[in-house]
Design a protein around this motif. Structure first.
Motif, PDB file in Angstrom:
ATOM      1  N   ALA A 110       0.734   3.732   5.958  1.00 29.58           N
ATOM      2  CA  ALA A 110      -0.561   4.423   6.059  1.00 29.58           C
ATOM      3  C   ALA A 110      -1.327   4.428   4.746  1.00 29.58           C
ATOM      4  CB  ALA A 110      -0.348   5.860   6.534  1.00 29.58           C
ATOM      5  N   ARG A 111      -0.611   4.401   3.629  1.00 25.69           N
ATOM      6  CA  ARG A 111      -1.255   4.474   2.316  1.00 25.69           C
ATOM      7  C   ARG A 111      -0.999   3.197   1.517  1.00 25.69           C
ATOM      8  NH1 ARG A 111       0.323   9.357   3.913  1.00 25.69           N
ATOM      9  NH2 ARG A 111       2.494   9.022   3.340  1.00 25.69           N
ATOM     10  N   PRO A 112      -1.854   2.897   0.535  1.00 23.03           N
ATOM     11  CA  PRO A 112      -1.706   1.664  -0.250  1.00 23.03           C
ATOM     12  C   PRO A 112      -0.343   1.571  -0.933  1.00 23.03           C
ATOM     13  CG  PRO A 112      -3.863   2.623  -0.622  1.00 23.03           C
ATOM     14  CD  PRO A 112      -3.066   3.649   0.141  1.00 23.03           C
ATOM     15  N   TYR A 113       0.092   0.339  -1.117  1.00 28.08           N
ATOM     16  CA  TYR A 113       1.374   0.077  -1.778  1.00 28.08           C
ATOM     17  C   TYR A 113       1.270  -1.243  -2.533  1.00 28.08           C
ATOM     18  CZ  TYR A 113       2.013  -3.077   2.221  1.00 28.08           C
ATOM     19  OH  TYR A 113       1.842  -4.068   3.156  1.00 28.08           O
ATOM     20  N   SER A 114       2.183  -1.445  -3.462  1.00 27.89           N
ATOM     21  CA  SER A 114       2.236  -2.710  -4.193  1.00 27.89           C
ATOM     22  C   SER A 114       2.777  -3.790  -3.269  1.00 27.89           C
ATOM     23  CB  SER A 114       3.134  -2.571  -5.426  1.00 27.89           C
ATOM     24  OG  SER A 114       3.347  -3.826  -6.034  1.00 27.89           O
ATOM     25  N   ASP A 115       2.003  -4.820  -3.028  1.00 31.20           N
ATOM     26  CA  ASP A 115       2.409  -5.885  -2.112  1.00 31.20           C
ATOM     27  C   ASP A 115       3.325  -6.850  -2.871  1.00 31.20           C
ATOM     28  OD1 ASP A 115       2.657  -7.426   0.099  1.00 31.20           O
ATOM     29  OD2 ASP A 115       0.563  -8.038   0.234  1.00 31.20           O
ATOM     30  N   VAL A 116       4.552  -6.366  -3.134  1.00 30.56           N
ATOM     31  CA  VAL A 116       5.567  -7.065  -3.936  1.00 30.56           C
ATOM     32  C   VAL A 116       4.964  -7.711  -5.173  1.00 30.56           C
ATOM     33  CG1 VAL A 116       7.334  -7.411  -2.188  1.00 30.56           C
ATOM     34  CG2 VAL A 116       5.420  -9.005  -2.274  1.00 30.56           C
ATOM     35  N   GLY A 117       4.155  -6.917  -5.879  1.00 32.54           N
ATOM     36  CA  GLY A 117       3.591  -7.362  -7.150  1.00 32.54           C
ATOM     37  C   GLY A 117       2.367  -8.236  -7.028  1.00 32.54           C
ATOM     38  N   GLN A 118       1.895  -8.471  -5.802  1.00 37.71           N
ATOM     39  CA  GLN A 118       0.731  -9.345  -5.587  1.00 37.71           C
ATOM     40  C   GLN A 118      -0.451  -8.529  -5.074  1.00 37.71           C
ATOM     41  OE1 GLN A 118       1.207 -12.660  -6.514  1.00 37.71           O
ATOM     42  NE2 GLN A 118       3.180 -11.822  -7.134  1.00 37.71           N
ATOM     43  N   GLY A 119      -0.941  -7.627  -5.890  1.00 37.29           N
ATOM     44  CA  GLY A 119      -2.068  -6.801  -5.486  1.00 37.29           C
ATOM     45  C   GLY A 119      -1.625  -5.612  -4.649  1.00 37.29           C
ATOM     46  N   PHE A 120      -2.591  -4.981  -3.972  1.00 34.98           N
ATOM     47  CA  PHE A 120      -2.322  -3.770  -3.207  1.00 34.98           C
ATOM     48  C   PHE A 120      -2.742  -3.951  -1.747  1.00 34.98           C
ATOM     49  CE2 PHE A 120      -2.990  -2.562  -7.628  1.00 34.98           C
ATOM     50  CZ  PHE A 120      -1.836  -1.849  -7.883  1.00 34.98           C
ATOM     51  N   ALA A 121      -1.857  -3.500  -0.855  1.00 39.16           N
ATOM     52  CA  ALA A 121      -2.105  -3.639   0.578  1.00 39.16           C
ATOM     53  C   ALA A 121      -1.993  -2.278   1.251  1.00 39.16           C
ATOM     54  CB  ALA A 121      -1.112  -4.621   1.197  1.00 39.16           C
ATOM     55  N   VAL A 122      -2.443  -2.222   2.509  1.00 42.70           N
ATOM     56  CA  VAL A 122      -2.351  -1.001   3.303  1.00 42.70           C
ATOM     57  C   VAL A 122      -2.296  -1.407   4.770  1.00 42.70           C
ATOM     58  CG1 VAL A 122      -4.844  -0.624   3.667  1.00 42.70           C
ATOM     59  CG2 VAL A 122      -3.300   1.357   3.500  1.00 42.70           C
ATOM     60  N   GLY A 123      -1.862  -0.489   5.633  1.00 47.23           N
ATOM     61  CA  GLY A 123      -1.820  -0.782   7.063  1.00 47.23           C
ATOM     62  C   GLY A 123      -0.808  -1.850   7.386  1.00 47.23           C
ATOM     63  N   ASN A 124      -1.233  -2.892   8.091  1.00 54.26           N
ATOM     64  CA  ASN A 124      -0.364  -4.004   8.467  1.00 54.26           C
ATOM     65  C   ASN A 124      -0.539  -5.170   7.501  1.00 54.26           C
ATOM     66  OD1 ASN A 124      -1.252  -3.217  11.837  1.00 54.26           O
ATOM     67  ND2 ASN A 124       0.641  -2.640  10.808  1.00 54.26           N
TER      68      ASN A 124
END
Length: 434
Positions: A110-124
């Motif tokens: 539901a909230r932003p997270y580190s996309d394994v060190g490649q920027g920030f993702a959220v949702g799916n």
């Protein structure tokens, strides 16, 4: 756009249990129920976080790891696997394979997270760092996200490092709506890569897998999958079981994991390969993986191609989790308080996420010179000015007869006498040469 869908230990509300019995409905009601689950969970008192089991996180530990630590990395929260699975089921049952595979493979946060060190993702797996500000705004607007939050989302464009962005939280329904809104941005490049004639011969579940593939590695990265492109084209022209398995064999995602001590480890995301391959070959194989059908004939071949040994007399979920070495390693690092950092690899080379495909550009040179540049593929090729053609010579004309007035009887040799009546009525005689 990485695959991080691992089972987690969650306290599920009655709404989720109700959803499990309603997933046969082919409408959006399942997503409405999931929204209620999200709201209820936020209102519940906080519970102690259970340490993930070996099946959930795996027992593999890479260089520099410290087994037994449970300091979960804040920038990489656990995926809400139960929610993403229910969305995946609801979407495939409603005839929407693309949003189903996105939910199942990417998972939901539901909230932003580190996309394994490649920027920030959220949702799916919506990586807001890689996408343009214009795309992020358009997709968020279509998903019904409020304007103040949209401004926060837009500001993440291009931001690859630093603290995890705050003030952003979306629902499962919004995450699914964003995924659907994103589809045209990746379907267009997919059609160009595989060819319109090939695309027309594929089923919707196969198109959904290929669109997600382009989303996962970027249009630029997808253009490097020459083997997959050829395999899909071959299958489209001759849809046999062998050709279908050839497609599965080319759905491959390599990652180089970086450890705190500076060492690296090359691994492959076989879970994505299994789920995407199963959906491409036969939706019933995919439904078996989701726990909604018996394993059909042919699933064993797909599992083997993807690198799994599955006993089809049992449920697939736990077996897949136990053999999912890549995601187990990522979860193991996160459980130790380490934010996972990986580098995507294609054919052993690092892949930088790009929204541009090779096919979208062409090289144009001026004449036979070395003066060349890349231009969009649909740019008309300049034509050379036509070389001047030699003017056709006018054929020589025979000199006209020369008339020489002569007195009658005075014509010389080579001449003869002719006459002409004058306006005054008199007749004039004259000599003509020839």
């Amino acid at each position: 756009m990485k695959s991080n869908n691992k089972p987690t230990i969650l306290a599920l509300s009655i709404a989720v249990l109700f959803l499990a019995g309603c997933n046969e409905k082919k409408d959006d009601s399942a997503l409405d129920i999931l929204n209620n689950v999200q709201i209820e969970k936020k209102a519940e008192p906080s519970q102690p976080t259970a340490v993930a089991s070996t099946e959930a996180t795996g027992s593999n530990t890479g260089p520099g790891s410290t087994a037994g630590s449970s300091k979960r990395a804040e920038s990489y929260p656990r995926n809400s696997a139960s929610i993403s699975r229910q969305v995946a089921i609801a979407e495939i049952e409603a005839g929407r394979p693309y949003t189903s595979i996105v939910s199942e493979v990417e998972g939901f946060r539901a909230r932003p997270y580190s996309d394994v060190g490649q920027g920030f993702a959220v949702g799916n797996g919506w990586n807001m760092s890689f996408q343009s500000a214009a795309n992020n705004r358009a997709w968020a607007t279509k998903a019904g996200i409020a304007e103040p939050m949209i401004k926060s989302i837009v500001s993440i464009n291009g931001r690859m490092q630093g603290a995890v962005p705050a003030g952003i939280e979306i629902t499962p329904a919004q995450a699914t709506a964003v995924a659907e809104a994103m589809r045209p941005a990746f379907e267009g490049p997919a059609i160009k890569l595989f060819g319109q004639s090939t695309w027309n011969k594929l089923q919707e579940h196969q198109r959904g897998v290929l669109v997600y593939h382009v989303e996962k590695v970027g249009p630029g990265g997808a253009a490097k999958y020459k083997g997959l492109i050829k395999a899909v084209q071959t299958y489209a022209n001759s849809p046999s079981e062998a050709n279908a398995q050839a497609v599965v064999s080319h759905i491959e995602y390599g990652y180089k994991i970086k450890y705190p001590d500076g060492t690296f480890k090359q691994m492959y995301d076989t879970r994505s390969k299994l789920y995407m391959g199963a959906l491409f070959v036969d939706p019933q194989q995919y439904r078996y993986l989701l726990g909604k059908a018996m394993a059909p004939t042919g699933f064993g071949a797909t599992a083997k191609t993807a690198g799994f040994n599955i006993d089809t007399s049992k449920a697939a979920a736990e077996q897949v989790a136990a053999q999912d070495t890549y995601n187990n390693e990522i979860e193991s690092l996160a459980e130790q308080g380490i934010t996972p950092t990986v580098q995507q690899q294609i054919d052993g080379k690092a892949n930088s996420y790009s929204m541009e495909t090779e096919q979208q550009f062409k090289t144009v040179c001026i004449g036979s010179t070395s003066l060349c540049k890349k231009v969009p593929a649909d740019t008309p090729t300049p034509t050379q000015a036509p070389k001047p053609q030699p003017q056709a010579q006018v054929p020589a004309t025979v000199a006209p007869k020369v008339e020489i007035p002569r007195v009658q009887g005075s014509c010389k040799d080579g001449q003869h006498e002719e006459s002409m009546k004058m306006p005054n009525g008199q007749t004039m005689k004259y000599c003509v040469i020839g």
